[in-house]
Design a protein around this motif. Structure first.
Motif: not given
Length: 652
Positions: A244-263
């Motif tokens: 998919r195409t992704i912007t940095g703001a979108e990637a940060v947002s998804l990465g933060l959610v993923a990080g919280a899920q991994l924690a």
């Protein structure tokens, strides 16, 4: 409604490996939307790509003025694309101001597509033109295709009964239709998008579709001689997977959610609107089903303090801003460091100081991130190198924050936040979870064998335990004043402050042992020259080093993600190179960090124009190390002047 014109054979020009197109117009002309939809069609065609949206700083500059020009650049092709491109091959200028602001960037022999309907005396005056450049011969070194896009758009939407203002709003879709024809793009995804976007206003949808089709048909049927050719660029051979195409703001947002899920934690985001960081709040607000709470605070201080409060309560606190807001958050960052609570702070850097260049990109907040708090207040700092990389960097920031009980700053910038690139969606199972364990019982005994609580006892990483308030028997003090090294009781004696200062520093220094060793991104592990970068300079450095190596130059690329503390092996790695060049969009801040921490003779290549580095600028800087260009005073390098230091004579 206009119908699709019958397809007929069109003479095609030999396709290059990559093409750079820039859409430019007034900020009300919809250039960002046009560029975004062209990006979508390019991604669907399988090309590799990178984009660069360039916004005006004014909220709404007077129409037709130089200050109100908005542009969107896309570099796409059948080869690896790491940057949004240097000089555009095609400039689509919707008015005289757009032409004047962007013309200098267009490569000689490039194509200008201009809307003659906007080149009125009034608009020419607003753009500070003494004469019409489409008629006075000043554009002789470029190919020019000028026609009345405004009139053609009005004609295409006439059946829908729109007023002049509404009809002209379809002009960007007409232009997009022509661009889709030029690069052999499918219109159907755009038609579907328009129908969905204007589902409640079908007449507007139909008018925009008619304009899109009319622009496409113009390319098909006008039988234009000269510069306008149809190009088909083959798809870039990507590994199989979901993209998919992704912007940095979108990637940060998804990465933060993923990080919280991994924690295994719910996430609380406290933010305050500021360019270019606001998009993170917008994206996270749509992800509530993943245990995300978003809060738009009344100011920057309230935003970070609410996130600290959420971390104290047992959630992963996150906040974001850009330089001016990060400055306001400074005292609260010190509070998070003193209380030793996990917190992720995203800094989407922009040009400064003060309000500076609100919509332009820069890397000038590095000192602020590493050093910018009162007292000895060390904090890990991570820098994303591209929009897609921001996803993994956000996860890494979450991991360090919860494992070391510390705030962490994640640096992006305006270019990363707004730019887009293809992203191979990763397999969630490929990420190792780092679940948090809260303290549920007392963790020490006194001299009589009785259990007691030490809220600032430390584990092997130097981290204190995380205690949820309200846990039976684990009541403890917390706050910004100095405390006893074990009990956490208020204690600002000299010995306690020395011990706690040392402990906080040792904990952050220890992060370097828990991150991967620094590698060489491209080239050999020793040699004549290492180009060391961080953040969004990755793309142009990578391409410049690749081209230089293809010419036989002994140059390597090293790109640093963990900016503070630096990777443990970085010093030894850099000592294997005769020269170290550090390109960055500031006046040499990372160069100072490298000299300070590693005692290496790093020299800067600086740029503070609000625009990303061009590959050509870096190629020239690299070549100078092998051509013996004379040194300028002080050994400083300026990307705008291209004055370069000699490897033999550089002041330390």
């Amino acid at each position: 409604m206009a119908t699709l014109a019958a397809e007929k054979p069109v003479a095609t020009a030999p396709a290059p490996e990559a093409v750079v197109v820039r859409f430019a117009g007034d900020s009300g002309d919809g250039m960002q939307l046009t560029g975004g939809q062209f990006t979508l069609s390019t991604a669907l065609a399988g090309n590799d790509l990178a984009t660069f949206p360039d916004f005006p700083a004014e909220i709404r500059a007077p129409q037709g003025t130089l200050f109100g020009v908005s542009a969107f650049q896309i570099n796409f092709g059948s080869t690896e694309i790491d940057t949004a491109g240097d000089a555009p091959d095609v400039l689509i200028a919707m008015n005289p101001a757009a032409l004047k602001v962007n013309l200098a960037a267009l490569k000689p022999g490039g194509l200008i597509i201009a809307d003659t309907g906007e080149f009125s005396k009034r608009n020419l005056d607003k753009a500070k033109y003494d004469s019409n450049p489409l008629e006075d011969g000043s554009l002789a070194k470029w190919d020019v295709l000028a026609f009345d896009i405004s009139a053609l758009t009005m004609e295409s939407v006439k059946p829908f009964g729109l007023g002049n203002k509404e009809a002209l709003r379809c002009k960007n879709m007409w232009t997009l239709g022509l661009a889709l024809w030029m690069f052999d793009r499918d219109r159907q995804p755009l038609i579907d998008w328009l129908k969905a976007k204007f589902a409640k206003a079908p007449t507007i949808a139909d008018a925009n579709i008619a304009a899109l089709n009319a622009g496409h048909a113009y390319g098909e049927t006008a039988e234009l001689a000269g510069p306008l050719k149809k190009l088909h660029l083959e798809a870039y051979p990507q590994p199989a997977g979901l993209y998919r195409t992704i912007t940095g703001a979108e990637a940060v947002s998804l990465g933060l959610v993923a990080g919280a899920q991994l924690a295994n934690l719910p996430m609380f985001f406290g933010g305050y609107p500021i360019t270019p960081a606001s998009a993170i709040l917008h994206h996270l607000a749509r992800l509530k089903e993943f245990g995300v709470t978003t809060f738009q605070a009344e100011d920057e201080i309230a935003a970070i303090c609410s996130a600290i409060g959420a971390s104290y309560a047992g959630q992963l606190g996150v906040t974001s801003s850009s330089g001016p807001g990060i400055a306001l958050k400074g005292e609260a960052m010190g509070l998070a460091i003193m209380t030793e609570l996990p917190l992720v702070i995203v800094n989407s850097q922009r040009g400064g100081p003060s309000t500076g260049l609100p919509t332009k990109t820069e890397q000038s907040d590095l000192y602020q991130a590493v050093y910018g708090r009162n007292g000895d207040a060390p904090m890990p700092v991570i820098a994303a190198r591209s929009p897609a990389d921001a996803f993994d960097c956000a996860i890494e920031a979450c991991r360090i924050a919860v494992q070391y009980m510390t705030p962490v700053m994640l640096l992006t910038d305006g270019y990363i936040a707004n730019a887009a690139e293809p992203w191979k969606v990763p397999d969630p199972a490929s990420y190792e979870p780092f679940p948090v364990t809260f303290l549920t019982g007392k963790n020490a005994t006194d001299e009589d064998g009785n259990e007691k609580l030490l809220p600032f006892a430390r584990d092997e990483k130097g981290a204190r335990p995380w205690i949820k308030p309200g846990t039976p028997g684990l009541m403890h003090r917390i706050g910004g004043i100095e405390k006893n090294p074990g009990t956490g009781n208020i204690d600002y004696s000299p010995a306690s402050h020395q011990l706690m200062t040392d402990a906080r520093k040792a904990k952050v220094d220890g992060v370097a042992q828990g991150v991967p060793p620094q590698d060489v991104t491209l080239g050999n592990t020793t040699g004549k020259l290492a180009v060391v970068g961080w953040g969004s300079t990755y793309g142009p450095i990578h391409q410049a080093v690749r081209r230089a190596r293809a010419k036989g130059l002994d140059v390597s690329q090293i790109h640093v993600r963990h900016v503070w503390p630096l990777p443990a092996n970085l010093g030894d790695l850099l000592k294997g190179f005769d020269n170290i060049l550090v390109p960055e969009m500031n006046t040499g801040q990372f160069k100072t960090v490298l000299r300070d921490q590693l005692l290496v003779d790093a020299r800067p290549l600086t740029k503070t124009s609000g625009q990303p580095f061009q590959i050509a600028e870096l190629e020239e800087a690299i070549a100078a190390y092998f051509d013996g260009v004379p040194d300028n005073e002080g050994g400083e390098v300026d990307a705008n002047s291209q004055q370069l230091p000699s490897p033999e004579t550089v002041n330390p």
